[in-house]
Motif scaffolding. Sequence first.
Motif, PDB file in Angstrom:
ATOM      1  N   GLU A   1     -14.376 -51.240  -7.252  1.00  0.00           N
ATOM      2  CA  GLU A   1     -13.921 -51.178  -8.642  1.00  0.00           C
ATOM      3  C   GLU A   1     -14.603 -52.240  -9.513  1.00  0.00           C
ATOM      4  N   SER A   2     -14.559 -53.490  -9.083  1.00  0.00           N
ATOM      5  CA  SER A   2     -15.107 -54.576  -9.909  1.00  0.00           C
ATOM      6  C   SER A   2     -16.592 -54.809  -9.686  1.00  0.00           C
TER       7      SER A   2
ATOM      8  N   ALA B   1      -9.439 -56.504  -9.021  1.00  0.00           N
ATOM      9  CA  ALA B   1      -9.180 -55.068  -9.115  1.00  0.00           C
ATOM     10  C   ALA B   1      -7.799 -54.788  -9.690  1.00  0.00           C
TER      11      ALA B   1
ATOM     12  N   CYS C   1     -16.196 -54.955  -3.663  1.00  0.00           N
ATOM     13  CA  CYS C   1     -15.109 -54.250  -4.335  1.00  0.00           C
ATOM     14  C   CYS C   1     -15.718 -53.088  -5.098  1.00  0.00           C
TER      15      CYS C   1
ATOM     16  N   THR D   1      -9.683 -51.012  -2.589  1.00  0.00           N
ATOM     17  CA  THR D   1     -11.007 -50.884  -3.239  1.00  0.00           C
ATOM     18  C   THR D   1     -12.102 -51.639  -2.482  1.00  0.00           C
ATOM     19  N   LEU D   2     -11.758 -52.281  -1.369  1.00  0.00           N
ATOM     20  CA  LEU D   2     -12.742 -53.087  -0.645  1.00  0.00           C
ATOM     21  C   LEU D   2     -13.450 -52.275   0.432  1.00  0.00           C
TER      22      LEU D   2
ATOM     23  N   ALA E   1      -7.552 -56.256  -4.462  1.00  0.00           N
ATOM     24  CA  ALA E   1      -8.699 -57.174  -4.457  1.00  0.00           C
ATOM     25  C   ALA E   1      -8.610 -58.153  -5.627  1.00  0.00           C
TER      26      ALA E   1
END
Length: 534
Positions: free
Chosen positions: A100-101, A178, A98, A183-184, A175
């Motif tokens: 983002e995370s 997320a 991800c 975002t993946l 996600a």
Amino acid sequence: MEKIVSLCKRRGYLFQSSEIYGGIQGFWDYGPLGVELKRNLKDAWWHDMISGHNELVKPESAPTAFEMVGLDSTIIMHPQVWKCSGHYDLFHDHMVDCRESKKRYRFDQIRGRWVEYQDKKVFVTTMAEAEQELDEVRRRGMKFFRLRNKDADKISVGDESLTLDKLDSTENVLAPDAKNLDTLTEPREFNLMFKTTLGALGGEDDTTFLRPETAQGIFVNFKNVLDSSRVGLPFGIGQIGKSFRNEITPRNFTFRSREFEQMEIEFFCHPDQSQQWYRYWRDRRLAWYKALGLSDESLIMREHHQEELAHYSVGTADIEYAFPFLPEGEYGELEGIAHRGDFDLRSHMEGKLDPSTRPMQVELGEDGKPKYRGSGRDLSYRDEATNEKFVPHVVEPSAGADRGALAFLCEAYTEDEAPDENGKLQSRTVMKLHPRLAPIKAAVFPLVKKDGMPEVAHEIYGELKRHMNVFYDEKGAVGRRYRRQDEAGTPYCITVDTDTLTDRTVTIRDRDTLEQTRVKIDDVVADLQTRING
């Protein structure tokens, strides 16, 4: 499932590894009761499959009589073993990151549901357990659409739970950790073997691996066993041992761990009989689980579709169990029975075989030579009666000791009612483990701590201790002592009472039926052994 996990910690079945430091994901420690359960499971498997097997008698539905022997190979082996076996190139899962995370997930383990609000539809995912999935998806969906609790009826959540690999695209996927869509990363391969280093120098040439399965230790010792044991085909080699897989997202309690124990058999037979032996082992292994207490309703036998088969497999069937952490109607693998053909012995003899060829040929590198060279040792078998020489086919029943222990724990967990010492019905938690698997076979109680009852109870306890794992308890009311043993899974409780002092008999209480019978002290050991072993 939450109740089972709580009981496992409270009663000493299972603990999170390194818990005082916050734990380490994918690793579990077995407590005082857990280690006994797992040992009993392994002992039952070893006896029923290996040491207790009578090679002089043809089992029902088996093509012929056969022999069984055991082995204990090392966790670390020559690196070439894993190159020829296919693990170096092919043993992988698909993972996604991800952006983002910054977290990593196994692609086929991310679950979710479609959530719709007004004219927008998004796929909301979560790593929550099955029983919390719907609520968690709804909560995350409302947060994504910036809705309050009073607006909960304005969104619709799909009935079907899907894994990410079932979707055509991740463009509209939220996600698990997320706040934004898409975002993946694209899925990519991740080898599951743990690397380690041999020796002090630590160079590239010193790299090897912790074994991801015990099977290869059997294959590379095939000729050693054949020459030293004077066994003849058909015969099986059994092994119990630790294996290691660097799972991307270990989850579901001990179901998917990074360190686990396997109970495997490699059964060597003539190619012409291999399909018969495959059916024999498939059916026998399913019957074994049922005999030890797993219910018909919780077990299925699932044959793999062609596209699911491993590169070596001619046919595979999974024994699957309805673990309570899975969505209703879904099952998790308990054991796989694989028809491996001659892939393993030929690979270790000639070099890694190319799974895309039919029949399989040695995979070649750019130089036209074998990509990974085999040992060069002759691993074929010569039949003394017919003088025929061939490479045996292999049928592999491969069971997980940890998954087995977890399945029996889940099956055993029961909540019911039983009368207390005053005859009043009280709710109780009871672990209805098969007596062969129960960590404690019997508990010994003096009714009261006086009048010579403890002394007689000590005598019985000491005699039983020589034959089986038993527990002594003289604290609290006898009803509460029964409850403690019910929760621990102890199948029988022996009570020394006033009658014992006059007629030398005791009461044996059955955990499941609550039936109480009088037995002479001199007969207690034999009586329990009969009850436990059926």
